[in-house]
Design a protein around this motif. Structure first.
Motif, PDB file in Angstrom:
ATOM      1  N   GLY A 104       8.880  -1.348   3.458  1.00 34.35           N
ATOM      2  CA  GLY A 104       7.764  -0.428   2.622  1.00 34.35           C
ATOM      3  C   GLY A 104       6.947   0.331   3.566  1.00 34.35           C
ATOM      4  N   THR A 105       6.779   0.122   4.724  1.00 29.02           N
ATOM      5  CA  THR A 105       5.790   0.925   5.546  1.00 29.02           C
ATOM      6  C   THR A 105       6.796   1.026   6.907  1.00 29.02           C
ATOM      7  OG1 THR A 105       4.730  -0.971   6.058  1.00 29.02           O
ATOM      8  CG2 THR A 105       3.855   0.271   4.729  1.00 29.02           C
TER       9      THR A 105
ATOM     10  N   ASP B  59       5.692  -9.500  -0.103  1.00 26.90           N
ATOM     11  CA  ASP B  59       4.717  -8.698   1.028  1.00 26.90           C
ATOM     12  C   ASP B  59       3.643  -9.488   1.837  1.00 26.90           C
ATOM     13  OD1 ASP B  59       1.958  -8.648   0.090  1.00 26.90           O
ATOM     14  OD2 ASP B  59       2.802  -7.666  -1.635  1.00 26.90           O
TER      15      ASP B  59
ATOM     16  N   HIS C 223       2.246  -3.019  12.420  1.00 29.88           N
ATOM     17  CA  HIS C 223       0.716  -2.689  11.961  1.00 29.88           C
ATOM     18  C   HIS C 223      -0.056  -4.077  12.277  1.00 29.88           C
ATOM     19  CE1 HIS C 223       3.747  -0.488   9.390  1.00 29.88           C
ATOM     20  NE2 HIS C 223       2.806   0.192   9.585  1.00 29.88           N
TER      21      HIS C 223
ATOM     22  N   GLU D 187       7.906   2.495  10.541  1.00 29.37           N
ATOM     23  CA  GLU D 187       7.238   3.184  11.639  1.00 29.37           C
ATOM     24  C   GLU D 187       8.385   3.487  12.738  1.00 29.37           C
ATOM     25  OE1 GLU D 187       4.288   4.496  11.620  1.00 29.37           O
ATOM     26  OE2 GLU D 187       3.125   3.040  10.232  1.00 29.37           O
TER      27      GLU D 187
ATOM     28  N   GLU E  73       8.526  -8.440   3.855  1.00 33.14           N
ATOM     29  CA  GLU E  73       8.521  -7.138   3.662  1.00 33.14           C
ATOM     30  C   GLU E  73       9.927  -6.294   3.639  1.00 33.14           C
ATOM     31  OE1 GLU E  73       5.976  -5.217   2.836  1.00 33.14           O
ATOM     32  OE2 GLU E  73       4.028  -6.316   3.443  1.00 33.14           O
TER      33      GLU E  73
ATOM     34  N   SER F 151       0.877  -1.384   0.042  1.00 33.58           N
ATOM     35  CA  SER F 151       0.005  -0.049   0.077  1.00 33.58           C
ATOM     36  C   SER F 151       0.740   1.317   0.057  1.00 33.58           C
ATOM     37  CB  SER F 151      -0.945   0.151   1.330  1.00 33.58           C
ATOM     38  OG  SER F 151      -0.050  -0.202   2.500  1.00 33.58           O
ATOM     39  N   TYR F 152       2.211   1.050   0.058  1.00 32.83           N
ATOM     40  CA  TYR F 152       2.941   2.265   0.004  1.00 32.83           C
ATOM     41  C   TYR F 152       4.273   1.986  -0.737  1.00 32.83           C
ATOM     42  CZ  TYR F 152       5.255   6.718   2.024  1.00 32.83           C
ATOM     43  OH  TYR F 152       5.725   7.979   2.076  1.00 32.83           O
ATOM     44  N   ARG F 153       5.534   1.871  -0.172  1.00 31.64           N
ATOM     45  CA  ARG F 153       6.785   1.777  -1.074  1.00 31.64           C
ATOM     46  C   ARG F 153       6.732   0.232  -1.595  1.00 31.64           C
ATOM     47  NH1 ARG F 153      11.022   4.816   2.808  1.00 31.64           N
ATOM     48  NH2 ARG F 153      11.212   2.973   3.522  1.00 31.64           N
TER      49      ARG F 153
ATOM     50  N   TYR G  13      -8.691  -2.294   1.059  1.00 34.42           N
ATOM     51  CA  TYR G  13      -7.918  -1.054   0.774  1.00 34.42           C
ATOM     52  C   TYR G  13      -8.326  -0.746  -0.726  1.00 34.42           C
ATOM     53  CZ  TYR G  13      -4.020   2.204   1.123  1.00 34.42           C
ATOM     54  OH  TYR G  13      -3.407   3.659   0.989  1.00 34.42           O
TER      55      TYR G  13
END
Length: 314
Positions: free
Chosen positions: A253-254, A125, A151, A256, A284, A49-51, A158
């Motif tokens: 990719g996500t 992923d 997460h 935090e 990931e 959903s991002y990188r 999505y």
């Protein structure tokens, strides 16, 4: 075990920077008569959903694993001597059709697991966790899922798509794959869409250890909490590398802020020795955002620790 396992290439004969880039320089599956545990890659990241970039994760983790050695002093075992471990390479999946990719992963995992092999999967992923859980459920029934991640990955859709890297554990819960009394998230942090997200995850059967808990409780206390939750149930470990702080795993990719250190994650895994671990995935890793193999090295050591704590006979 009635045969002597074929181990990694001897680094005193072929330097670690040479030779084939299999995981830890283990033999390929085609080079051994059979295997007790198989490592394999799923180069797929259409669910992100991002990188993007996790499709290159399996190769990067293998390349970063060249320095792994046969004896693990932290738990006192030689994981490649206790069982035959081999690298089965990558499965080819359709990068343009998420549904077809999920079906391909499920079929390949079912075939490779055979009648008793343990599968350790390198993603890719987190979408791939769903078909992997389906196959393990066929063999073991509802699974105590130990999910390391920044997460929840229990969101519904999505952009209307029900199969993404943020939804596998909701789908798994809906399909009855998860043991609702013995599953757990570890390493949660960062902003959410709503407080409802946590409530819905709990309703699906997940207890949670948040990253802020590591600042207030000892690692031994957290490890015992995790062990108590998992109990004696068949455990499937699903590890998103973004459970680590970006300082320890920038290649994802996500990312935090405020995550676990690599030392904390490795020590927690070592503390799970003796549990009924039936399979695992590491997902990931996105090499384009990595530096000096920092993320790849952390990921390869995580897999090494998973192999080190496999129960006898797996």
């Amino acid at each position: 075990m009635d045969r002597e396992p074929v181990g990694p290439v001897d680094a005193t004969r072929i330097p670690r920077y040479g030779g084939d880039s299999t995981f830890a320089r283990l033999p390929r599956y085609s080079e051994v008569s059979d295997a007790d545990a198989l490592l394999w890659g799923v180069p797929f990241d259409t669910g992100v959903s991002y990188r993007p970039g996790a499709r290159f994760g399996p190769g990067h983790v293998r390349q970063s694993s060249r320095l792994l050695r046969p004896y693990n002093p932290a738990v006192g075992v030689s994981p490649f001597a206790a069982r035959q471990v081999a690298d089965a390479g990558d499965v080819g999946v359709n990068p343009f059709d998420v549904g077809e990719a999920i079906s391909t992963v499920e079929s390949a995992a079912r075939e490779m697991s055979g009648t008793g092999r343990t599968l350790i999967t390198i993603g890719g992923d987190h979408t791939i966790a769903l078909p992997l859980l389906r196959v393990q459920h066929e063999r073991h029934g509802p699974l105590a899922v130990l999910h390391f991640d920044a997460h929840l990955d229990t969101w519904d859709t999505y952009f209307g798509e029900p199969y993404t890297h943020g939804t596998p554990f909701r789908r798994a819960a809906e399909e009855g794959l998860i043991d609702h009394e013995h599953s757990m998230h570890v390493g949660l942090r960062g902003p959410l869409y709503s407080g409802v997200d946590l409530a819905e995850s709990a309703r699906m059967g997940f207890a949670a250890v948040h990253c802020r808990d590591f600042a207030r409780a000892s690692l031994d206390t957290i490890t015992e909490r995790v062990r108590a939750r998992l109990g004696s149930r068949p455990v499937y470990a699903s590890i998103d590398i973004d459970v680590l702080d970006p300082g320890f795993a920038p290649g994802t990719g996500t990312p935090e802020a405020g995550g676990l250190s690599s030392r904390e994650l490795l020590e927690l895994l070592r503390g799970l020795e003796g549990l009924n671990l039936v399979g695992a995935d590491l997902v990931e890793v996105s090499p384009a955002y990595d530096h000096a193999e920092i993320t790849g090295i952390a990921a390869s050591h995580v897999i090494y620790e998973l192999l080190s704590i496999l129960p006898e006979g797996r």
